[in-house]
Design an enzyme around this catalytic site. Structure first.
Site, mmCIF file in Angstrom:
data_model
loop_
_atom_site.group_PDB
_atom_site.id
_atom_site.type_symbol
_atom_site.label_atom_id
_atom_site.label_comp_id
_atom_site.label_asym_id
_atom_site.label_seq_id
_atom_site.Cartn_x
_atom_site.Cartn_y
_atom_site.Cartn_z
ATOM 1 C CE1 TYR A 223 -0.146 -17.529 35.041
ATOM 2 C CE2 TYR A 223 1.408 -17.699 36.870
ATOM 3 C CZ TYR A 223 0.734 -16.931 35.937
ATOM 4 O OH TYR A 223 0.955 -15.575 35.890
ATOM 5 C CD GLU B 131 2.607 -19.932 41.188
ATOM 6 O OE1 GLU B 131 2.435 -19.050 42.050
ATOM 7 O OE2 GLU B 131 2.360 -21.132 41.406
ATOM 8 C CB SER C 104 4.446 -14.905 37.086
ATOM 9 O OG SER C 104 3.961 -15.332 38.335
HETATM 10 P P1 NAP Z 1 -6.111 -11.038 34.199
HETATM 11 O O1 NAP Z 1 -6.848 -9.953 34.895
HETATM 12 O O2 NAP Z 1 -6.532 -12.455 34.411
HETATM 13 O O3 NAP Z 1 -6.124 -10.718 32.630
HETATM 14 C C1 NAP Z 1 -5.721 -11.679 31.680
HETATM 15 C C2 NAP Z 1 -6.016 -11.137 30.307
HETATM 16 O O4 NAP Z 1 -5.630 -12.126 29.332
HETATM 17 C C3 NAP Z 1 -7.506 -10.854 30.050
HETATM 18 O O5 NAP Z 1 -7.619 -9.694 29.293
HETATM 19 C C4 NAP Z 1 -7.926 -12.082 29.244
HETATM 20 O O6 NAP Z 1 -9.049 -11.858 28.429
HETATM 21 C C5 NAP Z 1 -6.683 -12.285 28.382
HETATM 22 N N1 NAP Z 1 -6.634 -13.607 27.754
HETATM 23 C C6 NAP Z 1 -6.619 -14.818 28.353
HETATM 24 N N2 NAP Z 1 -6.574 -15.796 27.428
HETATM 25 C C7 NAP Z 1 -6.560 -15.197 26.204
HETATM 26 C C8 NAP Z 1 -6.524 -15.660 24.875
HETATM 27 N N3 NAP Z 1 -6.506 -16.972 24.583
HETATM 28 N N4 NAP Z 1 -6.514 -14.761 23.855
HETATM 29 C C9 NAP Z 1 -6.549 -13.446 24.121
HETATM 30 N N5 NAP Z 1 -6.590 -12.926 25.379
HETATM 31 C C10 NAP Z 1 -6.594 -13.800 26.413
HETATM 32 O O7 NAP Z 1 -4.552 -10.982 34.558
HETATM 33 P P2 NAP Z 1 -3.699 -9.769 35.201
HETATM 34 O O8 NAP Z 1 -3.738 -9.906 36.674
HETATM 35 O O9 NAP Z 1 -4.073 -8.492 34.549
HETATM 36 O O10 NAP Z 1 -2.230 -10.186 34.757
HETATM 37 C C11 NAP Z 1 -1.667 -9.724 33.522
HETATM 38 C C12 NAP Z 1 -0.492 -10.612 33.153
HETATM 39 O O11 NAP Z 1 0.498 -10.572 34.168
HETATM 40 C C13 NAP Z 1 -0.844 -12.106 32.999
HETATM 41 O O12 NAP Z 1 -0.022 -12.609 31.975
HETATM 42 C C14 NAP Z 1 -0.450 -12.704 34.316
HETATM 43 O O13 NAP Z 1 -0.161 -14.082 34.159
HETATM 44 C C15 NAP Z 1 0.767 -11.882 34.662
HETATM 45 N N6 NAP Z 1 1.058 -11.706 36.090
HETATM 46 C C16 NAP Z 1 0.098 -11.238 36.924
HETATM 47 C C17 NAP Z 1 0.409 -11.022 38.268
HETATM 48 C C18 NAP Z 1 -0.619 -10.495 39.234
HETATM 49 O O14 NAP Z 1 -0.391 -10.612 40.440
HETATM 50 N N7 NAP Z 1 -1.698 -9.890 38.762
HETATM 51 C C19 NAP Z 1 1.710 -11.280 38.729
HETATM 52 C C20 NAP Z 1 2.668 -11.736 37.825
HETATM 53 C C21 NAP Z 1 2.344 -11.934 36.502
HETATM 54 P P3 NAP Z 1 -10.547 -11.999 29.039
HETATM 55 O O15 NAP Z 1 -10.803 -10.705 29.753
HETATM 56 O O16 NAP Z 1 -11.347 -12.189 27.825
HETATM 57 O O17 NAP Z 1 -10.540 -13.165 29.968
HETATM 58 O O1 G4F Z 2 -4.781 -15.169 44.764
HETATM 59 P P1 G4F Z 2 -4.169 -16.403 44.229
HETATM 60 O O2 G4F Z 2 -4.990 -17.274 43.365
HETATM 61 O O3 G4F Z 2 -2.814 -15.958 43.526
HETATM 62 P P2 G4F Z 2 -1.500 -16.779 43.096
HETATM 63 O O4 G4F Z 2 -1.732 -18.227 43.012
HETATM 64 O O5 G4F Z 2 -0.388 -16.312 43.975
HETATM 65 O O6 G4F Z 2 -1.280 -16.242 41.601
HETATM 66 C C1 G4F Z 2 -1.332 -14.848 41.298
HETATM 67 O O7 G4F Z 2 -0.052 -14.290 41.485
HETATM 68 C C2 G4F Z 2 0.967 -14.792 40.593
HETATM 69 C C3 G4F Z 2 2.273 -14.064 40.969
HETATM 70 O O8 G4F Z 2 2.947 -14.809 41.956
HETATM 71 C C4 G4F Z 2 0.544 -14.471 39.182
HETATM 72 F F1 G4F Z 2 1.520 -14.855 38.314
HETATM 73 C C5 G4F Z 2 -0.759 -15.191 38.868
HETATM 74 O O9 G4F Z 2 -1.183 -14.829 37.543
HETATM 75 C C6 G4F Z 2 -1.817 -14.702 39.850
HETATM 76 O O10 G4F Z 2 -2.071 -13.335 39.600
HETATM 77 O O11 G4F Z 2 -3.669 -17.333 45.447
HETATM 78 C C7 G4F Z 2 -2.797 -16.828 46.437
HETATM 79 C C8 G4F Z 2 -2.682 -17.878 47.552
HETATM 80 C C9 G4F Z 2 -2.365 -19.297 47.059
HETATM 81 O O12 G4F Z 2 -1.424 -19.871 47.924
HETATM 82 C C10 G4F Z 2 -3.689 -20.015 47.163
HETATM 83 O O13 G4F Z 2 -3.592 -21.414 47.357
HETATM 84 O O14 G4F Z 2 -3.953 -17.961 48.204
HETATM 85 C C11 G4F Z 2 -4.265 -19.331 48.384
HETATM 86 N N1 G4F Z 2 -5.724 -19.478 48.514
HETATM 87 C C12 G4F Z 2 -6.370 -19.919 49.630
HETATM 88 N N2 G4F Z 2 -7.675 -19.974 49.398
HETATM 89 C C13 G4F Z 2 -6.641 -19.238 47.564
HETATM 90 C C14 G4F Z 2 -7.878 -19.552 48.122
HETATM 91 N N3 G4F Z 2 -6.516 -18.762 46.298
HETATM 92 C C15 G4F Z 2 -7.658 -18.613 45.572
HETATM 93 N N4 G4F Z 2 -7.557 -18.120 44.321
HETATM 94 N N5 G4F Z 2 -8.886 -18.928 46.081
HETATM 95 C C16 G4F Z 2 -9.060 -19.410 47.353
HETATM 96 O O15 G4F Z 2 -10.169 -19.687 47.788
#
Ligand code: NAP
Ligand code: G4F
Length: 340
Positions: free
Chosen positions: A154, A133, A131
């Site tokens: 994280y 992050e 990520s």
């Molecule tokens: P998500 O929608 O939150 O999905 C997370 C998945 O992980 C869900 O299927 C969840 O199951 C499963 N999970 C969590 N804890 C588990 C456990 N203990 N055992 C088995 N399964 C578990 O996340 P996403 O946005 O698709 O992201 C996919 C991956 O990419 C994650 O690793 C995330 O950290 C990484 N990532 C995401 C972004 C982004 O912007 N979306 C960016 C960079 C990296 P449940 O449905 O049961 O909760």
């Molecule tokens: O949408 P966010 O929670 O995403 P964040 O923290 O960037 O993380 C996501 O992207 C990562 C990749 O860089 C992934 F690895 C991670 O799994 C996830 O998918 O927050 C985005 C920004 C932050 O700065 C947060 O502080 O939005 C700000 N924010 C402001 N108000 C909020 C809120 N975020 C959330 N979730 N909820 C709020 O009310």
């Protein structure tokens, strides 16, 4: 040619569901590894379950990322060609209060899976969902050579999984790759990530179910793409001839405030009337202020390019959330006029 078998952890999540659709279209047999939840949590994959499960093109198994044997037994039995490790405790804000689980789920699980692949099925290719992050406070643009300065449990957990993935590649010769993905969103994004919280709450405001959206810090900047583009990039990373690490990003960033402006503008509304910012519950002890990726390496080597821009993404997400409340875009615009 024998059909490819792919394992996906996190198949019930945003990325897992899109990736499963992509692989099924490509004629893979997909094994989805999901955890048991008290309410069956397969909304995002219900359509593909109906379409593919009976023919055993999609097979679901209960596992938990913190239970090594639940995964090892499946690797031994099915010998997957590709293993996509997408499951994680993926919410940065929540990781501040669940640090230990976050480390166990996100960091140690990658070690567990890779060690199992090494011992039982060395040929399996492995993808780790790393990520942006991890870059934390490192100034933009961030690429594969930038240093990691994680600002949350994280972020720390993902740095550990990143190096674990590299270690198994460098020390043991496994095909294990990292995708360092910048934020990617979609109508399937979880409701407590900021983009989806905004589009979903706006739909609820229009139907009178909410009055205001309570947010934290809206000055931070993110490089947002569409999850559909990113899962294609994930697949390309494992199709490359050698294991490596790749950044996937759009190269453009915007503040949360910019995102609010764009979404509310679709309906001709002024976001300031409907949003309360700096709400204590949504402020983080430390913030990642500025993410903007440089994905030239993926562009050059994988020929990967995102198709969606932020305006497309905002529209896609808003229209989908309006539908949940039986609103077309036109109808929503009419209601919005009365709220001005
Ligand atoms: P998500 O929608 O939150 O999905 C997370 C998945 O992980 C869900 O299927 C969840 O199951 C499963 N999970 C969590 N804890 C588990 C456990 N203990 N055992 C088995 N399964 C578990 O996340 P996403 O946005 O698709 O992201 C996919 C991956 O990419 C994650 O690793 C995330 O950290 C990484 N990532 C995401 C972004 C982004 O912007 N979306 C960016 C960079 C990296 P449940 O449905 O049961 O909760
Ligand atoms: O949408 P966010 O929670 O995403 P964040 O923290 O960037 O993380 C996501 O992207 C990562 C990749 O860089 C992934 F690895 C991670 O799994 C996830 O998918 O927050 C985005 C920004 C932050 O700065 C947060 O502080 O939005 C700000 N924010 C402001 N108000 C909020 C809120 N975020 C959330 N979730 N909820 C709020 O009310």
């Amino acid at each position: 040619m024998k059909k490819k078998i792919a394992f996906i952890t996190g198949i019930t999540g945003q990325d897992g569901s899109y990736l499963a659709e992509l692989l099924l279209k490509k004629k893979y047999t997909v094994h989805g590894l999901l955890r048991r939840t008290s309410i069956l949590n397969v909304d995002r994959i219900q359509d593909i379950i109906y379409k593919y499960e009976k023919q055993k093109k999609l097979v679901l198994h209960y596992i938990d990322l913190t239970d090594t044997s639940s995964i090892t037994n499946l690797i031994i039995k099915h010998k997957p060609h590709e293993f996509y490790n997408l499951a994680a405790m993926s919410h940065v804000g929540i990781s501040f209060s669940t640090g230990e689980t976050t480390m166990n789920t996100n960091a140690i699980s990658s070690y567990r899976i890779l060690e199992s692949i090494l011992k039982n099925h060395k040929k399996c290719k492995f993808y780790q969902a790393s990520s942006s992050e991890m870059f934390g406070s490192t100034p933009p643009p961030q690429n594969e050579k930038s240093s990691f300065n994680p600002q949350s449990p994280y972020g720390v957990s993902k740095v550990s999984a990143f190096y674990t993935t590299r270690y198994f590649r460098q020390a043991h010769g496994l095909f294990s790759s990292n995708g360092i993905l910048f934020n990617h969103e979609s109508p399937r994004r979880g409701l407590n990530f900021v983009t989806r919280k905004i589009t979903h709450s706006l739909a609820r405001i229009l139907v009178g179910k909410e009055k205001k959206i309570y947010l934290g810090d809206i000055t931070t900047k993110r490089d947002w793409g569409h999850a559909k583009d990113y899962v294609y990039g994930i697949w390309l990373i494992l199709q490359h001839k050698k294991a490596d690490d790749f950044v996937l990003s759009t190269g453009k960033n915007y503040s949360i405030k910019d995102f609010l402006k764009k979404v509310f503008k679709i309906l001709g509304l002024d976001w300031r009337k409907f949003v309360k910012t700096n709400t204590k519950n949504f402020m983080r002890p430390s913030e990642v202020r500025n993410l903007k990726g440089d994905s030239n390496k993926a562009k050059k080597i994988l020929k990967w390019r995102p198709k969606y821009n932020l305006d497309d993404l905002c529209k896609d997400m808003l229209i989908s959330d309006l539908k949940l409340y039986n609103l077309s875009l036109n109808k929503a615009k009419k209601i919005a006029k009365k709220l001005k």
